[in-house]
Design an enzyme around this catalytic site. Structure first.
Site, PDB file in Angstrom:
ATOM      1  N   GLU A   1       1.118  -1.368  -0.372  1.00 32.45           N
ATOM      2  CA  GLU A   1       0.608   0.402  -0.026  1.00 32.45           C
ATOM      3  C   GLU A   1       1.158   1.265   0.240  1.00 32.45           C
ATOM      4  O   GLU A   1       1.851   1.635   1.247  1.00 32.45           O
ATOM      5  CB  GLU A   1      -0.516   0.332   0.934  1.00 32.45           C
ATOM      6  CG  GLU A   1      -1.908   1.321   1.230  1.00 32.45           C
ATOM      7  CD  GLU A   1      -3.447   1.120   2.093  1.00 32.45           C
ATOM      8  OE1 GLU A   1      -3.627   1.812   1.960  1.00 32.45           O
ATOM      9  OE2 GLU A   1      -3.055   0.088   3.008  1.00 32.45           O
TER      10      GLU A   1
ATOM     11  N   GLY B   1       1.031   4.696   0.958  1.00 29.47           N
ATOM     12  CA  GLY B   1       0.817   5.863   2.037  1.00 29.47           C
ATOM     13  C   GLY B   1       0.089   5.470   3.246  1.00 29.47           C
ATOM     14  O   GLY B   1      -0.558   4.296   3.270  1.00 29.47           O
ATOM     15  N   VAL B   2       0.652   5.438   3.715  1.00 29.68           N
ATOM     16  CA  VAL B   2       0.449   5.061   5.393  1.00 29.68           C
ATOM     17  C   VAL B   2      -0.361   5.803   6.317  1.00 29.68           C
ATOM     18  O   VAL B   2      -1.267   5.244   6.655  1.00 29.68           O
ATOM     19  CB  VAL B   2       1.707   5.011   6.333  1.00 29.68           C
ATOM     20  CG1 VAL B   2       1.685   3.994   7.719  1.00 29.68           C
ATOM     21  CG2 VAL B   2       2.565   3.514   5.265  1.00 29.68           C
TER      22      VAL B   2
ATOM     23  N   GLY C   1      -2.192   7.358   9.014  1.00 26.11           N
ATOM     24  CA  GLY C   1      -2.174   6.417   9.953  1.00 26.11           C
ATOM     25  C   GLY C   1      -1.706   5.171  10.928  1.00 26.11           C
ATOM     26  O   GLY C   1      -2.174   4.666  12.030  1.00 26.11           O
TER      27      GLY C   1
ATOM     28  N   GLN D   1       6.891   7.931  -3.810  1.00 26.34           N
ATOM     29  CA  GLN D   1       6.164   6.939  -4.954  1.00 26.34           C
ATOM     30  C   GLN D   1       6.702   7.469  -6.073  1.00 26.34           C
ATOM     31  O   GLN D   1       6.718   5.731  -6.823  1.00 26.34           O
ATOM     32  CB  GLN D   1       4.500   7.020  -4.378  1.00 26.34           C
ATOM     33  CG  GLN D   1       3.886   7.810  -5.705  1.00 26.34           C
ATOM     34  CD  GLN D   1       2.635   7.780  -4.955  1.00 26.34           C
ATOM     35  OE1 GLN D   1       1.627   7.886  -4.395  1.00 26.34           O
ATOM     36  NE2 GLN D   1       1.742   7.039  -6.041  1.00 26.34           N
TER      37      GLN D   1
ATOM     38  N   HIS E   1      -1.568  10.748  -5.214  1.00 24.09           N
ATOM     39  CA  HIS E   1      -2.515  11.372  -6.133  1.00 24.09           C
ATOM     40  C   HIS E   1      -2.699  12.612  -6.858  1.00 24.09           C
ATOM     41  O   HIS E   1      -3.072  13.082  -7.358  1.00 24.09           O
ATOM     42  CB  HIS E   1      -4.105  11.815  -4.949  1.00 24.09           C
ATOM     43  CG  HIS E   1      -4.197  10.541  -3.875  1.00 24.09           C
ATOM     44  ND1 HIS E   1      -4.339   9.506  -4.037  1.00 24.09           N
ATOM     45  CD2 HIS E   1      -4.518  11.266  -2.303  1.00 24.09           C
ATOM     46  CE1 HIS E   1      -4.886   8.779  -3.116  1.00 24.09           C
ATOM     47  NE2 HIS E   1      -4.928   9.711  -2.258  1.00 24.09           N
TER      48      HIS E   1
ATOM     49  N   GLU F   1      -6.440   4.284  -5.697  1.00 18.06           N
ATOM     50  CA  GLU F   1      -8.300   5.427  -5.152  1.00 18.06           C
ATOM     51  C   GLU F   1      -7.533   6.488  -5.397  1.00 18.06           C
ATOM     52  O   GLU F   1      -6.804   6.386  -5.772  1.00 18.06           O
ATOM     53  CB  GLU F   1      -8.357   4.236  -3.933  1.00 18.06           C
ATOM     54  CG  GLU F   1      -6.971   4.417  -3.293  1.00 18.06           C
ATOM     55  CD  GLU F   1      -7.104   3.839  -1.557  1.00 18.06           C
ATOM     56  OE1 GLU F   1      -7.258   4.546  -0.762  1.00 18.06           O
ATOM     57  OE2 GLU F   1      -8.056   2.755  -1.905  1.00 18.06           O
TER      58      GLU F   1
END
Length: 218
Positions: free
Chosen positions: A44, A46-47, A49, A90, A115, A140
């Site tokens: 994934e 984007g971590v 929280g 990323q 994004h 997403e």
């Protein structure tokens, strides 16, 4: 486990920050349920929280490898058993290649990162070819593709949505009588699904379509 498990987890989560649109959970279960209890590797981007990494660990079951990428060093605190977090951007090809070297079989990639258009496309270009033959690549929050501040806009050629639309022609390249090239993407992609704010690419070797590539029907 396509029975609303993820939605219930989200509603009952009170420990780690978990930010998802509610309609995403049905999409996840539709495309991810076949990996439950199969010890998949999920990456994934984007971590934030840390909540979604914990959710994937709960959903996929014992033996799953959960990998996170985030640009913020403090996200390292969310590492734990079967969860490893890499710090960096990323669109850093060297970082992405180092992750793929350590985890050569990645079954699911979920891009919930910056994004920004150039970042989304760079991650896809590097990681999609490395996803396992029956894997899934999910991007997403693609509503940002329509927002100028994310390098997007309606019909803007550089947006990820326009990039994904072009992939429709590429998946059908074997039928084209014009200059659409048959690529590895053509040979290894089963479907592209467009949802509100989500694009899902399903990989699968193409069998009969592969035969058609060498001997197209008239």
């Amino acid at each position: 486990m396509s029975d609303g498990h993820l939605h219930r987890y989200f509603l009952n989560n009170g420990e780690y920050r978990l930010h998802k649109w509610l309609h995403y959970f049905d999409i996840y279960e539709r495309h991810f349920s076949r990996f439950v209890d199969k010890k998949p590797t999920i990456l994934e981007i984007g971590v934030a929280g840390g909540g979604s990494l914990k959710m994937w660990q709960n959903y996929f079951g014992e033996g799953a490898n959960i990998i996170g990428i985030d640009i913020k060093p403090e996200c390292k605190q969310y590492e734990g058993e079967s969860i490893e977090i890499f710090i960096g951007s990323q669109d850093d090809e060297e970082l992405l290649n180092s992750i793929c070297a350590k985890y050569p079989k990645i079954d699911i990639v979920l891009d919930d990162g910056s994004h920004m258009m150039r970042h989304m496309k760079k991650s896809f270009e590097v990681l999609y070819p490395r996803v396992s033959d029956n894997g899934v690549y999910v991007v997403e929050d693609t509503h940002t593709c329509y927002w100028n501040e994310y390098e997007g806009g309606l019909g803007v050629p550089g947006s990820f949505i326009e990039f994904a639309k072009a992939k429709i022609d590429e998946i059908n390249a074997v039928h084209s009588r014009e200059a659409v090239q048959v690529t590895d993407f053509t040979r290894r992609t089963d479907s592209i699904c467009f949802y509100d704010s989500v694009v899902v690419f399903e990989k699968r070797k193409q069998g009969l379509r592969q035969a058609a590539i060498t001997a197209p029907m008239l």
